[in-house]
Scaffold this active site. Structure first.
Site, PDB file in Angstrom:
ATOM      1  N   SER A 144      12.514  34.965  -3.680  1.00  0.00           N
ATOM      2  CA  SER A 144      12.441  33.501  -3.692  1.00  0.00           C
ATOM      3  C   SER A 144      12.832  32.894  -2.361  1.00  0.00           C
ATOM      4  CB  SER A 144      13.448  32.929  -4.702  1.00  0.00           C
ATOM      5  OG  SER A 144      13.151  33.310  -5.984  1.00  0.00           O
ATOM      6  N   HIS A 165       4.763  35.715  -4.173  1.00  0.00           N
ATOM      7  CA  HIS A 165       5.803  34.919  -4.835  1.00  0.00           C
ATOM      8  C   HIS A 165       5.231  34.230  -6.068  1.00  0.00           C
ATOM      9  CE1 HIS A 165       8.788  31.384  -4.918  1.00  0.00           C
ATOM     10  NE2 HIS A 165       9.344  32.430  -5.501  1.00  0.00           N
ATOM     11  N   GLU A 177       2.117  32.219  -4.337  1.00  0.00           N
ATOM     12  CA  GLU A 177       2.206  32.100  -2.875  1.00  0.00           C
ATOM     13  C   GLU A 177       2.028  33.496  -2.278  1.00  0.00           C
ATOM     14  OE1 GLU A 177       5.169  28.247  -2.333  1.00  0.00           O
ATOM     15  OE2 GLU A 177       6.101  30.207  -2.559  1.00  0.00           O
TER      16      GLU A 177
HETATM   17  C1  LIG Z   1      20.980  21.879 -10.699  1.00  0.00           C
HETATM   18  C2  LIG Z   1      21.655  23.128 -10.209  1.00  0.00           C
HETATM   19  C3  LIG Z   1      21.446  23.412  -8.788  1.00  0.00           C
HETATM   20  C4  LIG Z   1      21.128  24.806  -8.441  1.00  0.00           C
HETATM   21  C5  LIG Z   1      20.302  24.807  -7.231  1.00  0.00           C
HETATM   22  C6  LIG Z   1      19.790  26.112  -6.863  1.00  0.00           C
HETATM   23  C7  LIG Z   1      18.485  26.013  -6.174  1.00  0.00           C
HETATM   24  C8  LIG Z   1      17.662  27.196  -6.364  1.00  0.00           C
HETATM   25  C9  LIG Z   1      16.474  26.967  -7.291  1.00  0.00           C
HETATM   26  C10 LIG Z   1      15.292  27.697  -6.840  1.00  0.00           C
HETATM   27  C11 LIG Z   1      14.606  28.423  -7.960  1.00  0.00           C
HETATM   28  C12 LIG Z   1      13.561  29.254  -7.392  1.00  0.00           C
HETATM   29  C13 LIG Z   1      12.804  30.064  -8.390  1.00  0.00           C
HETATM   30  C14 LIG Z   1      11.521  30.447  -7.743  1.00  0.00           C
HETATM   31  O1  LIG Z   1      11.514  31.242  -6.810  1.00  0.00           O
HETATM   32  C15 LIG Z   1      10.252  29.821  -8.121  1.00  0.00           C
HETATM   33  C16 LIG Z   1      10.094  29.322  -9.531  1.00  0.00           C
HETATM   34  O2  LIG Z   1       9.634  29.991 -10.404  1.00  0.00           O
HETATM   35  S1  LIG Z   1      10.569  27.745  -9.761  1.00  0.00           S
HETATM   36  C17 LIG Z   1      10.275  27.480 -11.465  1.00  0.00           C
HETATM   37  C18 LIG Z   1       8.864  27.081 -11.700  1.00  0.00           C
HETATM   38  N1  LIG Z   1       8.702  26.814 -13.119  1.00  0.00           N
HETATM   39  C19 LIG Z   1       8.780  25.604 -13.625  1.00  0.00           C
HETATM   40  O3  LIG Z   1       8.967  24.644 -12.917  1.00  0.00           O
HETATM   41  C20 LIG Z   1       8.664  25.517 -15.120  1.00  0.00           C
HETATM   42  C21 LIG Z   1       8.636  24.118 -15.590  1.00  0.00           C
HETATM   43  N2  LIG Z   1       8.517  24.090 -17.040  1.00  0.00           N
HETATM   44  C22 LIG Z   1       7.332  24.174 -17.684  1.00  0.00           C
HETATM   45  O4  LIG Z   1       6.283  24.265 -17.077  1.00  0.00           O
HETATM   46  C23 LIG Z   1       7.396  24.131 -19.184  1.00  0.00           C
HETATM   47  O5  LIG Z   1       8.597  23.555 -19.561  1.00  0.00           O
HETATM   48  C24 LIG Z   1       7.259  25.540 -19.856  1.00  0.00           C
HETATM   49  C25 LIG Z   1       5.834  26.081 -19.659  1.00  0.00           C
HETATM   50  C26 LIG Z   1       8.266  26.535 -19.311  1.00  0.00           C
HETATM   51  C27 LIG Z   1       7.522  25.426 -21.354  1.00  0.00           C
HETATM   52  O6  LIG Z   1       6.766  24.381 -21.845  1.00  0.00           O
HETATM   53  P1  LIG Z   1       7.208  23.519 -23.098  1.00  0.00           P
HETATM   54  O7  LIG Z   1       6.097  22.571 -23.408  1.00  0.00           O
HETATM   55  O8  LIG Z   1       8.548  22.977 -22.853  1.00  0.00           O
HETATM   56  O9  LIG Z   1       7.413  24.580 -24.234  1.00  0.00           O
HETATM   57  P2  LIG Z   1       6.386  25.347 -25.106  1.00  0.00           P
HETATM   58  O10 LIG Z   1       7.196  26.430 -25.715  1.00  0.00           O
HETATM   59  O11 LIG Z   1       5.647  24.420 -26.014  1.00  0.00           O
HETATM   60  O12 LIG Z   1       5.352  26.021 -24.082  1.00  0.00           O
HETATM   61  C28 LIG Z   1       4.197  25.358 -23.576  1.00  0.00           C
HETATM   62  C29 LIG Z   1       3.044  26.329 -23.574  1.00  0.00           C
HETATM   63  O13 LIG Z   1       3.319  27.442 -22.717  1.00  0.00           O
HETATM   64  C30 LIG Z   1       3.322  28.655 -23.454  1.00  0.00           C
HETATM   65  N3  LIG Z   1       4.406  29.489 -22.978  1.00  0.00           N
HETATM   66  C31 LIG Z   1       5.607  29.092 -22.598  1.00  0.00           C
HETATM   67  N4  LIG Z   1       6.345  30.119 -22.179  1.00  0.00           N
HETATM   68  C32 LIG Z   1       5.559  31.211 -22.313  1.00  0.00           C
HETATM   69  C33 LIG Z   1       5.741  32.579 -22.037  1.00  0.00           C
HETATM   70  N5  LIG Z   1       6.896  33.051 -21.529  1.00  0.00           N
HETATM   71  N6  LIG Z   1       4.733  33.412 -22.285  1.00  0.00           N
HETATM   72  C34 LIG Z   1       3.567  32.986 -22.776  1.00  0.00           C
HETATM   73  N7  LIG Z   1       3.318  31.678 -23.047  1.00  0.00           N
HETATM   74  C35 LIG Z   1       4.308  30.821 -22.825  1.00  0.00           C
HETATM   75  C36 LIG Z   1       3.540  28.240 -24.890  1.00  0.00           C
HETATM   76  O14 LIG Z   1       3.001  29.168 -25.779  1.00  0.00           O
HETATM   77  C37 LIG Z   1       2.839  26.911 -24.950  1.00  0.00           C
HETATM   78  O15 LIG Z   1       1.464  27.081 -25.115  1.00  0.00           O
HETATM   79  P3  LIG Z   1       0.627  26.023 -25.990  1.00  0.00           P
HETATM   80  O16 LIG Z   1      -0.782  26.368 -25.749  1.00  0.00           O
HETATM   81  O17 LIG Z   1       0.965  24.668 -25.470  1.00  0.00           O
HETATM   82  O18 LIG Z   1       1.086  26.238 -27.372  1.00  0.00           O
HETATM   83  N1  LIG Z   2      14.081  33.657 -11.903  1.00  0.00           N
HETATM   84  C1  LIG Z   2      13.060  33.008 -11.352  1.00  0.00           C
HETATM   85  O1  LIG Z   2      12.677  31.923 -11.835  1.00  0.00           O
HETATM   86  C2  LIG Z   2      12.383  33.545 -10.144  1.00  0.00           C
HETATM   87  C3  LIG Z   2      12.908  34.630  -9.452  1.00  0.00           C
HETATM   88  N2  LIG Z   2      12.219  35.118  -8.364  1.00  0.00           N
HETATM   89  C4  LIG Z   2      12.733  36.272  -7.638  1.00  0.00           C
HETATM   90  O2  LIG Z   2      12.378  37.451  -8.372  1.00  0.00           O
HETATM   91  C5  LIG Z   2      13.398  38.450  -8.228  1.00  0.00           C
HETATM   92  C6  LIG Z   2      13.900  38.841  -9.609  1.00  0.00           C
HETATM   93  O3  LIG Z   2      14.405  37.700 -10.254  1.00  0.00           O
HETATM   94  P1  LIG Z   2      14.611  37.665 -11.845  1.00  0.00           P
HETATM   95  O4  LIG Z   2      13.533  38.426 -12.508  1.00  0.00           O
HETATM   96  O5  LIG Z   2      14.863  36.260 -12.203  1.00  0.00           O
HETATM   97  O6  LIG Z   2      15.968  38.487 -11.967  1.00  0.00           O
HETATM   98  P2  LIG Z   2      16.590  39.199 -13.253  1.00  0.00           P
HETATM   99  O7  LIG Z   2      18.040  39.249 -13.021  1.00  0.00           O
HETATM  100  O8  LIG Z   2      16.064  38.597 -14.494  1.00  0.00           O
HETATM  101  O9  LIG Z   2      15.975  40.683 -13.158  1.00  0.00           O
HETATM  102  C7  LIG Z   2      16.223  41.563 -12.118  1.00  0.00           C
HETATM  103  C8  LIG Z   2      16.035  42.976 -12.661  1.00  0.00           C
HETATM  104  O10 LIG Z   2      16.065  43.905 -11.585  1.00  0.00           O
HETATM  105  C9  LIG Z   2      16.755  45.046 -12.018  1.00  0.00           C
HETATM  106  N3  LIG Z   2      17.226  45.770 -10.839  1.00  0.00           N
HETATM  107  C10 LIG Z   2      18.213  45.429  -9.996  1.00  0.00           C
HETATM  108  N4  LIG Z   2      18.315  46.343  -9.010  1.00  0.00           N
HETATM  109  C11 LIG Z   2      17.360  47.281  -9.244  1.00  0.00           C
HETATM  110  C12 LIG Z   2      16.956  48.472  -8.583  1.00  0.00           C
HETATM  111  N5  LIG Z   2      17.559  48.882  -7.477  1.00  0.00           N
HETATM  112  N6  LIG Z   2      15.927  49.179  -9.110  1.00  0.00           N
HETATM  113  C13 LIG Z   2      15.301  48.782 -10.225  1.00  0.00           C
HETATM  114  N7  LIG Z   2      15.637  47.649 -10.892  1.00  0.00           N
HETATM  115  C14 LIG Z   2      16.662  46.923 -10.403  1.00  0.00           C
HETATM  116  C15 LIG Z   2      17.870  44.520 -12.913  1.00  0.00           C
HETATM  117  O11 LIG Z   2      18.335  45.532 -13.798  1.00  0.00           O
HETATM  118  C16 LIG Z   2      17.141  43.391 -13.639  1.00  0.00           C
HETATM  119  O12 LIG Z   2      16.558  43.820 -14.852  1.00  0.00           O
HETATM  120  C17 LIG Z   2      14.443  37.854  -7.301  1.00  0.00           C
HETATM  121  O13 LIG Z   2      14.145  38.232  -6.006  1.00  0.00           O
HETATM  122  C18 LIG Z   2      14.245  36.353  -7.493  1.00  0.00           C
HETATM  123  O14 LIG Z   2      14.673  35.600  -6.408  1.00  0.00           O
HETATM  124  C19 LIG Z   2      11.017  34.601  -7.938  1.00  0.00           C
HETATM  125  C20 LIG Z   2      10.457  33.549  -8.619  1.00  0.00           C
HETATM  126  C21 LIG Z   2      11.123  32.904  -9.745  1.00  0.00           C
END
Ligand SMILES: CCCCCCCCCCCCCC(=O)CC(=O)SCCNC(=O)CCNC(=O)[C@H](O)C(C)(C)COP(=O)(O)OP(=O)(O)OC[C@H]1O[C@@H](n2cnc3c(N)ncnc32)[C@H](O)[C@@H]1OP(=O)(O)O
Ligand SMILES: NC(=O)C1=CN([C@@H]2O[C@H](COP(=O)(O)OP(=O)(O)OC[C@H]3O[C@@H](n4cnc5c(N)ncnc54)[C@H](O)[C@@H]3O)[C@@H](O)[C@H]2O)C=CC1
Length: 310
Positions: A144, A165, A177
């Protein structure tokens, strides 16, 4: 002709899914992201080996994949449950699990790493994979926040290294990405792009800059949200409601943090603070640190800023 094959051919002809040279894929890390990537790769016709540290963890990964597949099948095969069952059986037959990374990469065209967000741990893994994988195998990290080049230097195949990504939840989020470093060859980059499209994702190209595109914008927004709460200006609940109803986001920043995992969020922000100590955007958050210290890591453990819904 069964429904999935028809749908697959339709997407080929509409250009939304393309053929890719990559057939055998190894995913290392079976957590939130690795399980999702494995599910979608197997669902789009790839042979997948999913690797994690123990059989118990892999059991959990497999069961989360099954649950997620059931949701997909319920929706896509609403009118033909039998075809849905066949699709699910086919997908699961293309997915196996393994605890030995060296064995898992032996016949792999592509390795996608999705382990803990820690540079040294990722480098150690890739250095050992570099010795075990065939020469043609492409390596990609799903990091990430860590620059891809800092991971790739652990290998002697930087021309075959890039970033893929994905976004959480992988089966739902359409974006991928695709990141290249200066050493990434055109052939590798094109294969990564084609693979992303073969998984049904919309790809965007990005240079190896911190946070790529989405997280470069998302992290400062989320950090400002937690600082508002730390300053006592609003509650997490009110911030979340405001961003959902006022900005149209599907989740507020605190719900999203619970969804991503507070440990992963802390790894990201601590890493960026160490790298850019003078940038106040990336100062640590005492509130986030407190929750992580209490083991409240978000939905994956049942509690974060909120108690997870059962
Ligand atoms: C505040 C604290 C500060 C901390 C700061 C730290 C900063 C660091 C943060 C950086 C994080 C970086 C992570 C990263 O690298 C990149 C990311 O991934 S960022 C996350 C991106 N994702 C989102 O933004 C998700 C946003 N949410 C949504 O889109 C929806 O809420 C979600 C789809 C998750 C759920 O939808 P919702 O309507 O709420 O629920 P439903 O249960 O009805 O689902 C809708 C629809 O989707 C299907 N579905 C949901 N999950 C799954 C699944 N796992 N597998 C299969 N299908 C799934 C579900 O069946 C529904 O389908 P329908 O057809 O509508 O029935
Ligand atoms: N959580 C998120 O929404 C997102 C996370 N990422 C990135 O993806 C990566 C994984 O994140 P998550 O799946 O959320 O973490 P997670 O904590 O859910 O899973 C990580 C997994 O890696 C396994 N693991 C750790 N070290 C290992 C090794 N040496 N060999 C084999 N398995 C090992 C752990 O047992 C665990 O099951 C991180 O780099 C994170 O930044 C990227 C996009 C979204």
């Amino acid at each position: 002709m069964s429904l999935p094959i028809r749908a697959f051919i339709r997407s080929f002809s509409s250009g939304s899914i393309q053929r890719s040279a990559i057939k055998n894929v190894t995913i290392i890390g079976g957590g939130l992201m690795g399980a999702g990537i494995a599910q979608v790769a197997a669902s789009t016709g790839h042979n997948v080996v999913l690797v994690d540290q123990t059989k118990d963890i892999l059991k959990k990964s497999h069961s989360s994949i099954e649950k997620s597949l059931q949701r997909v099948v319920k929706k896509q095969y609403a009118e033909d449950p039998k075809a849905g069952e066949a699709f699910m059986a086919k997908v699961l037959s293309q997915l196996c699990t393994e605890t030995d990374p060296a064995a898992a990469v032996k016949s792999s065209d592509l390795v996608i790493e999705a382990i803990v967000e820690n540079l040294e741990v990722k480098k150690k893994l890739f250095a050992s994979l570099d010795k075990a994988a065939p020469k043609h195998t492409i390596f990609a990290s799903n990091t990430s926040s860590i620059p891809i080049k800092e991971i790739a230097v652990a290998t002697k195949r930087m021309d075959k290294f890039g970033g893929l990504h994905y976004f959480n939840p992988v089966p739902v989020m359409k974006l991928l990405e695709v990141i290249r470093i200066p050493e990434t060859s055109d052939d590798t980059f094109n294969k990564l792009l084609a693979f992303g499209k073969a998984m049904g994702k919309v790809t965007v190209n990005c240079k190896d800059t911190p946070g790529f595109i989405v997280n470069r914008l998302l992290v400062p927004y989320m950090m400002e949200a937690v600082r508002m709460v730390e300053r006592g200006e609003a509650t997490p609940q009110d911030v979340d409601t405001a961003m959902k109803l006022g900005a149209g986001y599907p989740m507020g920043p605190f719900e999203l943090t619970d969804y991503v995992g507070l440990d992963t969020c802390k790894f990201i922000i601590d890493g960026w603070h160490a790298k850019y100590p003078n940038n106040p955007l990336f100062d640590p958050s005492p509130l986030l640190n407190k929750y992580v210290a209490e083991g409240k890591l978000g939905n994956k453990v049942g509690e974060g800023f909120y108690k997870a819904k059962k």
